[in-house]
Design a protein around this motif. Sequence first.
Motif, mmCIF file in Angstrom:
data_model
loop_
_atom_site.group_PDB
_atom_site.id
_atom_site.type_symbol
_atom_site.label_atom_id
_atom_site.label_comp_id
_atom_site.label_asym_id
_atom_site.label_seq_id
_atom_site.Cartn_x
_atom_site.Cartn_y
_atom_site.Cartn_z
ATOM 1 N N ILE A 1 -2.957 2.547 -3.834
ATOM 2 C CA ILE A 1 -2.639 3.888 -3.444
ATOM 3 C C ILE A 1 -3.735 4.295 -2.642
ATOM 4 O O ILE A 1 -4.991 4.375 -3.002
ATOM 5 C CB ILE A 1 -2.294 4.654 -4.702
ATOM 6 N N HIS A 2 -3.467 5.056 -1.526
ATOM 7 C CA HIS A 2 -4.397 5.503 -0.667
ATOM 8 C C HIS A 2 -4.005 7.060 -0.398
ATOM 9 O O HIS A 2 -3.127 7.586 -0.183
ATOM 10 C CB HIS A 2 -4.275 4.750 0.796
ATOM 11 N N GLN A 3 -5.347 7.710 -0.167
ATOM 12 C CA GLN A 3 -5.187 9.212 -0.030
ATOM 13 C C GLN A 3 -5.546 9.344 1.355
ATOM 14 O O GLN A 3 -6.467 8.284 1.972
ATOM 15 C CB GLN A 3 -6.250 10.081 -0.664
ATOM 16 N N PHE A 4 -5.412 10.201 2.339
ATOM 17 C CA PHE A 4 -6.013 10.447 3.757
ATOM 18 C C PHE A 4 -7.238 10.340 4.000
ATOM 19 O O PHE A 4 -8.161 10.879 2.999
ATOM 20 C CB PHE A 4 -5.060 11.447 4.689
ATOM 21 N N LEU B 1 -9.801 0.514 3.713
ATOM 22 C CA LEU B 1 -10.764 1.075 2.683
ATOM 23 C C LEU B 1 -10.063 1.192 1.252
ATOM 24 O O LEU B 1 -8.995 0.838 1.018
ATOM 25 C CB LEU B 1 -11.121 2.567 3.134
ATOM 26 N N LYS B 2 -11.111 1.093 0.237
ATOM 27 C CA LYS B 2 -10.580 1.023 -0.892
ATOM 28 C C LYS B 2 -9.857 2.049 -1.586
ATOM 29 O O LYS B 2 -10.028 3.200 -1.035
ATOM 30 C CB LYS B 2 -11.877 0.869 -2.070
ATOM 31 N N GLY B 3 -8.674 1.949 -2.053
ATOM 32 C CA GLY B 3 -7.626 2.776 -2.582
ATOM 33 C C GLY B 3 -7.869 2.482 -4.251
ATOM 34 O O GLY B 3 -8.520 1.740 -4.726
ATOM 35 N N GLU B 4 -6.885 3.180 -4.902
ATOM 36 C CA GLU B 4 -6.649 2.985 -6.347
ATOM 37 C C GLU B 4 -5.770 1.817 -6.298
ATOM 38 O O GLU B 4 -4.524 2.072 -5.860
ATOM 39 C CB GLU B 4 -6.065 4.060 -7.040
ATOM 40 N N ASP C 1 -18.262 2.455 6.717
ATOM 41 C CA ASP C 1 -17.055 1.575 6.522
ATOM 42 C C ASP C 1 -15.907 1.925 7.303
ATOM 43 O O ASP C 1 -15.153 0.930 7.499
ATOM 44 C CB ASP C 1 -16.734 1.885 4.855
ATOM 45 N N PHE C 2 -15.653 3.112 7.475
ATOM 46 C CA PHE C 2 -14.698 3.657 8.375
ATOM 47 C C PHE C 2 -14.992 3.260 9.777
ATOM 48 O O PHE C 2 -13.990 2.696 10.574
ATOM 49 C CB PHE C 2 -14.441 5.171 8.416
ATOM 50 N N HIS D 1 0.962 -1.238 -0.040
ATOM 51 C CA HIS D 1 -0.042 0.010 0.228
ATOM 52 C C HIS D 1 0.918 1.086 0.075
ATOM 53 O O HIS D 1 1.995 1.326 0.902
ATOM 54 C CB HIS D 1 -0.848 0.277 1.193
ATOM 55 N N ILE D 2 0.511 2.217 -0.809
ATOM 56 C CA ILE D 2 1.266 3.478 -0.757
ATOM 57 C C ILE D 2 0.572 4.486 -0.198
ATOM 58 O O ILE D 2 -0.695 4.629 -0.672
ATOM 59 C CB ILE D 2 1.736 3.797 -2.236
ATOM 60 N N LEU D 3 0.826 5.389 0.670
ATOM 61 C CA LEU D 3 0.030 6.367 1.291
ATOM 62 C C LEU D 3 0.435 7.852 0.728
ATOM 63 O O LEU D 3 1.635 8.058 0.829
ATOM 64 C CB LEU D 3 0.395 6.417 2.669
ATOM 65 N N LYS D 4 -0.449 8.438 0.158
ATOM 66 C CA LYS D 4 -0.028 9.848 -0.562
ATOM 67 C C LYS D 4 -0.205 10.950 0.458
ATOM 68 O O LYS D 4 -1.138 11.168 1.025
ATOM 69 C CB LYS D 4 -0.913 9.895 -1.774
#
Length: 646
Positions: free
Chosen positions: A291-294, A281-284, A367-368, A245-248
């Motif tokens: 890839i996840h955004q905050f 949670l779903k990311g790209e 979901d959160f 997972h990459i956290l942007k």
Amino acid sequence: MSEPPPGEEEAPGGGGGGRAAEGGCYLALCARPVHFEKANPVNCVFFDEANKQVFAVRSGGATGVVVKGLEDRNPISFRMEDKGEVKCIKFSLGNKILAVQRTLKSVDFLNFIPDSPQLEYTQECKTKNANILGFCWTSSTEIVFITDQGIEFYQVLPEKRSLKLLKNQSINVNWYMYCPESSVILLSTTVLGNVLQPFYFKSGTMSKLSKFEIELPAAPKSSKLSLSERDIAMATIEGSCKKTHILKLNRTGKFALNVVDNLVVVHHQDTETSVIFDIKLKGEFDGSTTIHQFVLPPRSIQPYQIPVAGPASVTSQSPVPCKLYSSSWIVFQPDIIISASEGYLWSLQVKLEPVVNLLLDKGKLMDFLLQRKECKMVILSVCSQMLSEPERGSLSVIATVFDKLNHEYKKYLEAEQSYTMVVEAGLSRSNPLLKRPVRTQAVIDQSDMYTHVLSVFTEKKEAPHKFTIAVLMEYIRSLNQFQIAVQHYLYELVIKTLVQHNLFYMLHQFLQYHVLSDSKPLACLLLSLESIYPPAHQLSLDMLKRLSTANDEIVEVLLSKHQVLAALRFIRGIGGHDSISARKFLDAAKQAEDDMLFYTIFRFFEQRNQRLRGNPSFTPGEHCEEHVTFFKQVFGEQALMKPTTF
């Protein structure tokens, strides 16, 4: 800080909150921190990540060592001989054995077992010319030495005051990191330091896991260490599988990481803010990496006041604001923040209430919340809010929320059912790893929804009745969709709501088309409605017949619900009223604590006695003496029926 934690960034520095503290702080420092003596030239401070304890060591221990932890209400205090500068100090799990490293070649041990002599014993590392980088306790009697040439796994024998080597492994080590939650030690190897070799420890065994390489951001200009422990953090996130997972972060500068409640928290020095990521949670997804955004906008940790220590007369001074994101902060996994200059250790906490106003999409919010440990009351509060003004949601949003809750509920019911089947089949003995499913706070069952949300919502009567009924039916639809048996009290709530608004035609349709499933309690409720809606009597009897219920059982069910008159009407309707027990009905009427009801039932049986025997009084065999006495006390003897003679 004497022992910089493996894998920490430089702690964020700055003032107390900055521009991002505009309310809605979803992170807070715990209310009861550990307070210890500040680090200074005489006092060295250490942190043990396995026991979550702070050690304050004065003058090498000669003038005292004080050990405090978040869970320990009573600090441990002792002295030890000053044999040189302490490099590392930790208790075994359970605080029975103390290990102290003072040199690069050996570790000293001291037993803290009652009636055991307080004599130190020493273990030198086995590998010649190796230097000890540090050590980790993996249990109450097992310890790992990490040297620059490998690792050595020992069992400590406190009674013999000696150690036994269980296993060792030669490997060039630049630095190491330990995750106590998973009992994994990570070793940095190779010249660049970016090949990481994990080892797993469990009950006396050491397992070498697959090594992996960390991609460096740019090709190194020279062959020197390019990945340090400051660049790595190790923590456990429940349920996460082998994925990258990459956290942007969308920002640059110095960062520090915590993991709290399965969330990755990233603290940012320059802006004095933190952000959270939820990798569940779903990311790209690009085929290999997610890839996840905050999840939420950046916010500062909630402002914190440090109480002024000292005698009561002095503590009337107002508390001092804590310098948040101070340069003296050091962050440990998973959720520890230490300020060595102020002498405080906190655990970091996530506050769920502010999240409700920051995540406006109710589906994403659910979901959160469903992934958080302490989510139940917040979820129930969100459900109540979305049914009330001014935040009333559309039926489609409400349906989405109900479906998400019932999805979790169904998962738990299925796990519980599978477990029960295995146990009942006697297969649990052959599977020692089988455990009863844990009911987390994410399991919101029908009684939770009924008690905290739906019954309160219907009682308020502030919503249009069509909306109220639609919401109740939406919840029942969702339960049916997940094949969860609907509890009768939810149907009762629907019926009571329909009756309150005189919607008898709708009630009739719901029953006729079996929208409301048959059950004995529901049939009893219908019987009790006969006085305001006469067809309810027949609807009820039809339902009981469909349930193949015996007549005497129907009477028992009605009496247990204190529906005494309904029971009597039912028994008269089937012509069985001449043979029923008077005492059973009088008992039920008395328990109802309604004098007029008791009078009516008593009079009915007097009239029956008169009709069958020519005398209204009860025979000794009916055992109604106490009820006759009670009748006389309440209504007087003259109220008793007189025998009628023709």
